[in-house]
Design a protein around this motif. Structure first.
Motif, PDB file in Angstrom:
ATOM      1  N   MET A   1       9.958  41.257  11.767  1.00 15.54           N
ATOM      2  CA  MET A   1      10.239  40.306  12.843  1.00 15.54           C
ATOM      3  C   MET A   1       9.644  38.946  12.499  1.00 15.54           C
ATOM      4  SD  MET A   1      12.029  41.675  15.250  1.00 15.54           S
ATOM      5  CE  MET A   1      11.692  40.622  16.660  1.00 15.54           C
ATOM      6  N   PRO A   2      10.371  37.841  12.782  1.00 15.57           N
ATOM      7  CA  PRO A   2       9.839  36.515  12.490  1.00 15.57           C
ATOM      8  C   PRO A   2       8.729  36.135  13.465  1.00 15.57           C
ATOM      9  CG  PRO A   2      11.903  36.334  13.672  1.00 15.57           C
ATOM     10  CD  PRO A   2      11.703  37.789  13.376  1.00 15.57           C
ATOM     11  N   VAL A   3       7.887  35.197  13.048  1.00 10.65           N
ATOM     12  CA  VAL A   3       6.877  34.631  13.929  1.00 10.65           C
ATOM     13  C   VAL A   3       7.494  33.410  14.600  1.00 10.65           C
ATOM     14  CG1 VAL A   3       4.607  33.546  14.053  1.00 10.65           C
ATOM     15  CG2 VAL A   3       4.989  35.463  12.497  1.00 10.65           C
ATOM     16  N   VAL A   4       7.444  33.333  15.936  1.00 13.44           N
ATOM     17  CA  VAL A   4       8.055  32.230  16.668  1.00 13.44           C
ATOM     18  C   VAL A   4       6.978  31.379  17.324  1.00 13.44           C
ATOM     19  CG1 VAL A   4      10.124  33.609  17.096  1.00 13.44           C
ATOM     20  CG2 VAL A   4       8.329  33.509  18.825  1.00 13.44           C
ATOM     21  N   SER A   5       7.320  30.137  17.584  1.00 12.15           N
ATOM     22  CA  SER A   5       6.388  29.237  18.257  1.00 12.15           C
ATOM     23  C   SER A   5       6.916  28.762  19.601  1.00 12.15           C
ATOM     24  CB  SER A   5       6.096  28.021  17.368  1.00 12.15           C
ATOM     25  OG  SER A   5       7.290  27.342  17.031  1.00 12.15           O
ATOM     26  N   ALA A   6       8.139  29.135  19.943  1.00  9.90           N
ATOM     27  CA  ALA A   6       8.730  28.760  21.225  1.00  9.90           C
ATOM     28  C   ALA A   6       9.416  29.975  21.835  1.00  9.90           C
ATOM     29  CB  ALA A   6       9.737  27.621  21.041  1.00  9.90           C
ATOM     30  N   PRO A   7       9.346  30.134  23.157  1.00 14.11           N
ATOM     31  CA  PRO A   7       9.926  31.341  23.780  1.00 14.11           C
ATOM     32  C   PRO A   7      11.425  31.453  23.590  1.00 14.11           C
ATOM     33  CG  PRO A   7       9.307  29.721  25.446  1.00 14.11           C
ATOM     34  CD  PRO A   7       8.728  29.247  24.157  1.00 14.11           C
ATOM     35  N   TYR A   8      12.135  30.316  23.451  1.00 13.30           N
ATOM     36  CA  TYR A   8      13.588  30.365  23.315  1.00 13.30           C
ATOM     37  C   TYR A   8      14.042  30.658  21.884  1.00 13.30           C
ATOM     38  CZ  TYR A   8      11.970  25.531  22.823  1.00 13.30           C
ATOM     39  OH  TYR A   8      11.237  24.419  22.520  1.00 13.30           O
ATOM     40  N   GLU A   9      13.101  30.836  20.967  1.00 12.61           N
ATOM     41  CA  GLU A   9      13.466  31.211  19.598  1.00 12.61           C
ATOM     42  C   GLU A   9      13.750  32.710  19.472  1.00 12.61           C
ATOM     43  OE1 GLU A   9      10.323  29.803  17.135  1.00 12.61           O
ATOM     44  OE2 GLU A   9      10.847  27.689  17.362  1.00 12.61           O
ATOM     45  N   ILE A  10      13.401  33.462  20.493  1.00 13.14           N
ATOM     46  CA  ILE A  10      13.685  34.903  20.510  1.00 13.14           C
ATOM     47  C   ILE A  10      15.017  35.108  21.216  1.00 13.14           C
ATOM     48  CG2 ILE A  10      12.920  37.173  21.299  1.00 13.14           C
ATOM     49  CD1 ILE A  10      10.061  36.081  21.310  1.00 13.14           C
ATOM     50  N   ASN A  11      16.054  35.460  20.456  1.00 13.82           N
ATOM     51  CA  ASN A  11      17.375  35.634  21.060  1.00 13.82           C
ATOM     52  C   ASN A  11      18.232  36.486  20.126  1.00 13.82           C
ATOM     53  OD1 ASN A  11      19.544  35.473  22.751  1.00 13.82           O
ATOM     54  ND2 ASN A  11      20.039  33.339  22.302  1.00 13.82           N
ATOM     55  N   ALA A  12      18.348  37.765  20.448  1.00  9.25           N
ATOM     56  CA  ALA A  12      19.169  38.665  19.641  1.00  9.25           C
ATOM     57  C   ALA A  12      20.638  38.397  19.929  1.00  9.25           C
ATOM     58  CB  ALA A  12      18.823  40.117  19.953  1.00  9.25           C
ATOM     59  N   ASP A  13      21.376  37.984  18.912  1.00  7.22           N
ATOM     60  CA  ASP A  13      22.772  37.589  19.103  1.00  7.22           C
ATOM     61  C   ASP A  13      23.743  38.576  18.462  1.00  7.22           C
ATOM     62  OD1 ASP A  13      24.488  35.731  20.310  1.00  7.22           O
ATOM     63  OD2 ASP A  13      24.850  34.709  18.403  1.00  7.22           O
ATOM     64  N   ASP A  14      23.250  39.756  18.089  1.00  5.40           N
ATOM     65  CA  ASP A  14      24.094  40.681  17.335  1.00  5.40           C
ATOM     66  C   ASP A  14      24.046  42.100  17.884  1.00  5.40           C
ATOM     67  OD1 ASP A  14      21.480  41.194  16.679  1.00  5.40           O
ATOM     68  OD2 ASP A  14      21.773  41.160  14.506  1.00  5.40           O
ATOM     69  N   VAL A  15      23.833  42.242  19.192  1.00  5.74           N
ATOM     70  CA  VAL A  15      23.758  43.571  19.811  1.00  5.74           C
ATOM     71  C   VAL A  15      25.049  43.850  20.571  1.00  5.74           C
ATOM     72  CG1 VAL A  15      22.506  45.071  21.398  1.00  5.74           C
ATOM     73  CG2 VAL A  15      21.250  43.382  20.017  1.00  5.74           C
ATOM     74  N   PHE A  16      25.734  44.926  20.198  1.00  6.37           N
ATOM     75  CA  PHE A  16      26.982  45.335  20.844  1.00  6.37           C
ATOM     76  C   PHE A  16      26.847  46.785  21.297  1.00  6.37           C
ATOM     77  CE2 PHE A  16      28.084  41.848  18.109  1.00  6.37           C
ATOM     78  CZ  PHE A  16      29.106  41.169  18.754  1.00  6.37           C
ATOM     79  N   VAL A  17      27.407  47.088  22.458  1.00  3.35           N
ATOM     80  CA  VAL A  17      27.408  48.452  22.998  1.00  3.35           C
ATOM     81  C   VAL A  17      28.840  48.951  23.045  1.00  3.35           C
ATOM     82  CG1 VAL A  17      26.993  49.875  25.042  1.00  3.35           C
ATOM     83  CG2 VAL A  17      25.319  48.141  24.369  1.00  3.35           C
ATOM     84  N   ASN A  18      29.073  50.141  22.517  1.00  4.79           N
ATOM     85  CA  ASN A  18      30.386  50.777  22.602  1.00  4.79           C
ATOM     86  C   ASN A  18      30.458  51.522  23.936  1.00  4.79           C
ATOM     87  OD1 ASN A  18      32.736  52.225  22.357  1.00  4.79           O
ATOM     88  ND2 ASN A  18      32.359  52.883  20.265  1.00  4.79           N
ATOM     89  N   LEU A  19      31.304  51.059  24.845  1.00  4.87           N
ATOM     90  CA  LEU A  19      31.390  51.653  26.181  1.00  4.87           C
ATOM     91  C   LEU A  19      32.339  52.840  26.256  1.00  4.87           C
ATOM     92  CD1 LEU A  19      31.400  48.497  28.495  1.00  4.87           C
ATOM     93  CD2 LEU A  19      29.505  50.063  28.015  1.00  4.87           C
ATOM     94  N   ALA A  20      32.837  53.304  25.115  1.00  2.00           N
ATOM     95  CA  ALA A  20      33.740  54.460  25.132  1.00  2.00           C
ATOM     96  C   ALA A  20      33.066  55.687  25.729  1.00  2.00           C
ATOM     97  CB  ALA A  20      34.236  54.757  23.720  1.00  2.00           C
ATOM     98  N   SER A  21      31.753  55.825  25.510  1.00  2.00           N
ATOM     99  CA  SER A  21      31.038  56.987  26.040  1.00  2.00           C
ATOM    100  C   SER A  21      30.887  56.917  27.559  1.00  2.00           C
ATOM    101  CB  SER A  21      29.655  57.088  25.393  1.00  2.00           C
ATOM    102  OG  SER A  21      28.871  55.951  25.708  1.00  2.00           O
ATOM    103  N   VAL A  22      31.031  55.732  28.140  1.00  2.00           N
ATOM    104  CA  VAL A  22      30.880  55.555  29.585  1.00  2.00           C
ATOM    105  C   VAL A  22      32.227  55.643  30.291  1.00  2.00           C
ATOM    106  CG1 VAL A  22      30.063  54.023  31.414  1.00  2.00           C
ATOM    107  CG2 VAL A  22      28.863  54.085  29.203  1.00  2.00           C
TER     108      VAL A  22
END
Length: 335
Positions: A1-22
């Motif tokens: 994990m990177p070291v950040v100096s600002a709270p807005y630098e933490i932002n996961a932009d690559d998370v996808f959920v497959n809703l087929a199971s729901v």
């Protein structure tokens, strides 16, 4: 994990959920709430603040003021705290108590509008208050998320490219309609690509964005009482209008499978399922829907049985209504 100096630098932009199971439907959900502001609004907030700084509009001593139903206000309160600005959020009584408290924890001032404008609703009343505040105090800077092009540019530069990288064979994208920033940024990006992508806007019944009649809405987030200046309906292929009780249904269905998403996400998912179901036995599409928020801020509303029954009646009496997608031109004609 990177070291950040600002709270807005933490932002996961690559998370996808497959809703087929729901839902048993091939639908992928792009999760935009994995940052310290808890929603997709962090992107637009940061883009607008940085642009205002570059333009010399925001300077030391400035106080940011913005109209927000919650999530943008939270993002701006976090950014303002870190960058040394004051922040005043003008919201209304639909804003979740948890959201108001979170903004205040960052040092923001929250002003709650309770009296709706006769023709423009609570949003119109909020905007009027922002105008008065800026006229009375030169320190106030209104970023104006409803007309600021940096709102949509944030998603043109980040959200849409992330989707394209993960799903190069994308057929249809479902995006919630609020200020129009996310919708317009993604629509403009995919219009420039050689592969055609169907852009479906999902809105709440009672919103006037696409020309429908103004009706009371209880769940903050999507929808608007004033047509967003950012909106260019020609970039939208279809529109699905979702009743709020269907939003609640979708949220609860996902929660029963361990996914706790917010009201805006429930609306987008419900609209996507409605649009896909209307295709009947057509070949399966590569479909992605945007999930703007997480569900913790809705524990006292969408996930509270007493609140749900008070506003929408007993879920056992709802049935399972199915509405066909509505095109923008049809909404305009009916308005």
């Amino acid at each position: 994990m990177p070291v950040v100096s600002a709270p807005y630098e933490i932002n996961a932009d690559d998370v996808f959920v497959n809703l087929a199971s729901v839902f048993g439907v091939p639908l992928h959900l792009k999760c935009e709430g994995f940052n310290l502001a808890g929603s997709i609004k962090l992107k637009a907030a940061l883009e607008m603040v940085r642009a205002a700084e570059r333009d010399g509009v925001l300077t030391p001593g400035s106080v940011i003021v913005e109209s927000s139903s919650g999530n943008l206000g939270i993002a701006l309160s976090m950014i303002a705290a870190h960058r040394g600005y004051g922040f005043v959020c003008v919201t209304d009584s639909r804003c979740n108590r948890a959201s108001r408290r979170l903004m205040e924890s960052f040092g923001a001032e929250v002003r709650v509008v309770t009296q709706a404008d006769e023709s423009r609703g609570l949003l119109g009343a909020r905007i009027d208050l922002v105008h008065r505040m800026c006229e009375e105090d030169a320190r106030y800077v209104w970023l104006n998320q409803y007309a600021n092009p940096n709102n949509w540019r944030a998603h043109y530069r980040s959200t849409a490219p992330a989707i394209a990288a993960e799903f190069p064979e994308l057929d249809v994208l479902f995006v919630g309609a609020g200020t129009g920033g996310t919708l317009m940024g993604c629509a403009r990006y995919f219009r420039e690509r050689s592969r055609p992508v169907t852009i479906v806007a999902v809105d709440s019944v009672g919103s006037v964005t696409f020309g429908g009649p103004a009706l009371p809405r209880m769940i903050p987030g999507l929808g608007a009482g004033v047509r967003p200046p950012l909106l260019d309906a020609s970039l939208v292929d279809d529109v699905v209008m979702v009743p709020e009780r269907d939003t609640v249904n979708s949220c609860h269905a996902m929660a029963r499978h361990g996914f706790l998403f917010g009201g805006s996400t429930g609306t987008v998912v419900s609209g996507a399922l409605r649009w896909l179901a209307a295709r009947g036995d057509a070949p399966a599409l590569t479909a992605v829907a945007l999930a703007p928020d997480q569900g913790e801020r809705y524990l006292d509303s969408v996930y509270d049985p007493a609140w749900v029954e008070r506003h929408f009646g007993s879920p056992q009496s709802w049935g399972d209504p199915v509405e066909q997608p509505v095109r923008p031109q049809e909404l305009a004609r009916d308005s």
